[in-house]
Write a protein that holds these residues in place. Structure first.
Motif, PDB file in Angstrom:
ATOM      1  N   GLY A 133       0.780  -1.225   0.000  1.00 44.91           N
ATOM      2  CA  GLY A 133       0.000   0.000   0.000  1.00 44.91           C
ATOM      3  C   GLY A 133       0.815   1.281   0.000  1.00 44.91           C
ATOM      4  O   GLY A 133       0.250   2.380   0.007  1.00 44.91           O
ATOM      5  N   PHE A 134       2.135   1.181  -0.021  1.00 44.23           N
ATOM      6  CA  PHE A 134       2.970   2.376  -0.093  1.00 44.23           C
ATOM      7  C   PHE A 134       2.846   3.007  -1.481  1.00 44.23           C
ATOM      8  O   PHE A 134       2.866   2.297  -2.495  1.00 44.23           O
ATOM      9  CB  PHE A 134       4.448   2.025   0.154  1.00 44.23           C
ATOM     10  N   SER A 135       2.743   4.321  -1.511  1.00 43.00           N
ATOM     11  CA  SER A 135       2.766   5.015  -2.800  1.00 43.00           C
ATOM     12  C   SER A 135       4.171   4.911  -3.388  1.00 43.00           C
ATOM     13  O   SER A 135       5.123   4.533  -2.693  1.00 43.00           O
ATOM     14  CB  SER A 135       2.393   6.485  -2.619  1.00 43.00           C
ATOM     15  N   ILE A 136       4.303   5.236  -4.658  1.00 43.55           N
ATOM     16  CA  ILE A 136       5.622   5.191  -5.283  1.00 43.55           C
ATOM     17  C   ILE A 136       6.589   6.096  -4.536  1.00 43.55           C
ATOM     18  O   ILE A 136       7.727   5.718  -4.229  1.00 43.55           O
ATOM     19  CB  ILE A 136       5.539   5.611  -6.770  1.00 43.55           C
ATOM     20  N   GLU A 137       6.134   7.310  -4.226  1.00 45.30           N
ATOM     21  CA  GLU A 137       6.997   8.268  -3.542  1.00 45.30           C
ATOM     22  C   GLU A 137       7.417   7.764  -2.166  1.00 45.30           C
ATOM     23  O   GLU A 137       8.597   7.821  -1.792  1.00 45.30           O
ATOM     24  CB  GLU A 137       6.278   9.606  -3.402  1.00 45.30           C
ATOM     25  N   GLY A 224      -2.789   6.573   6.634  1.00 44.66           N
ATOM     26  CA  GLY A 224      -3.103   7.002   5.281  1.00 44.66           C
ATOM     27  C   GLY A 224      -2.172   8.051   4.735  1.00 44.66           C
ATOM     28  O   GLY A 224      -2.389   8.591   3.641  1.00 44.66           O
ATOM     29  N   LEU A 225      -1.100   8.369   5.483  1.00 46.80           N
ATOM     30  CA  LEU A 225      -0.160   9.394   5.023  1.00 46.80           C
ATOM     31  C   LEU A 225       0.737   8.883   3.894  1.00 46.80           C
ATOM     32  O   LEU A 225       1.417   9.659   3.245  1.00 46.80           O
ATOM     33  CB  LEU A 225       0.711   9.863   6.190  1.00 46.80           C
ATOM     34  N   LEU A 226       0.780   7.573   3.677  1.00 45.24           N
ATOM     35  CA  LEU A 226       1.606   7.014   2.633  1.00 45.24           C
ATOM     36  C   LEU A 226       0.836   6.801   1.356  1.00 45.24           C
ATOM     37  O   LEU A 226       1.370   6.358   0.376  1.00 45.24           O
ATOM     38  CB  LEU A 226       2.227   5.683   3.109  1.00 45.24           C
TER      39      LEU A 226
END
Length: 226
Positions: A133-137, A224-226
């Motif tokens: 669930g980590f975003s690319i960034e 949800g910050l990621l």
């Protein structure tokens, strides 16, 4: 009439890329990169130096292969596993590999021509984070902060005798000449109380910091910050 064939001298293994790399790593493990040259390596293998250039274009090419071989020793995080457990196991595996091959600490992420084991490893780590669930960034940031800690800890263990787990207790006898407790009380306290205490474990120290990082990433992911 049969033509006699040329036989390899008894007991001599055929030269291969794998054999050259393994021998080069042994030399580097024992004496550091300064102990490694194409000439010394050829002598160790019992061949002429030019024979090495059949497998490697130059020493840089050889070092690319050595680094890739170190990466092949590191446990890859499986995508199906819990990301936090996978990242923890992977970090410990990296540290163990670096303890076996300390010459590689400054080279792992600096080679201009990464090999297949290197690329496969990076892809597996990023894949574990992205599927969690980590975003690319944030996957890139998580990867960076973890590796900065892992390589930094390994370098610190290698170069800072005050906290090196392998330092002999006798070093404490020399301490007062270098670190006067009345002048540097907190540094002396760290030097002689922390790593010198019975039961000091560098692995536990490493995992303490690692868990702080992973717990922080887990909180950010849950918020949800990621």
């Amino acid at each position: 009439m049969t033509t006699p064939t040329t036989k390899r001298p008894a007991g001599r293994m055929p030269l291969s890329r794998e054999r050259v790399l393994r021998s080069a790593m042994v030399l580097a493990d024992q004496g550091g990169l300064e102990a490694l040259s194409m000439r010394i390596l050829a002598r160790e293998l019992g061949v002429r130096p030019m024979a090495l250039y059949y497998h490697f274009a130059n020493k840089d090419d050889l070092m690319d292969g050595m680094v890739d071989l170190v990466f092949s020793e590191i446990e890859e995080p499986p995508h199906a596993a819990d990301w936090k457990v996978a990242m923890r196991q992977r970090a410990i595996s990296v540290r163990l590999a670096l303890s076996r091959h300390p010459w590689a600490i400054g080279l792992m992420e600096s080679r201009p021509n990464p090999g297949p084991a290197t690329l496969r490893h990076h892809d597996a780590v990023l894949g574990s984070l992205r599927l969690a669930g980590f975003s690319i960034e944030m996957a890139a940031r998580a990867y960076s902060v973890k590796d900065s800690y892992i390589y930094g800890f390994a370098l610190q263990q290698l170069n800072l005798p005050l906290i090196a787990a392998t330092q002999p207790p006798a070093l404490a006898q020399d301490g007062p000449e270098q670190i006067q407790a009345d002048e540097y009380p907190f540094l002396a306290e760290l030097a002689f109380e922390h790593p010198m205490k019975p039961g000091y474990d560098s692995e536990r120290e490493f995992e303490f910091g690692l868990d702080l990082i992973l717990d922080g990433l887990e909180r950010m992911l849950g918020s949800g910050l990621l």
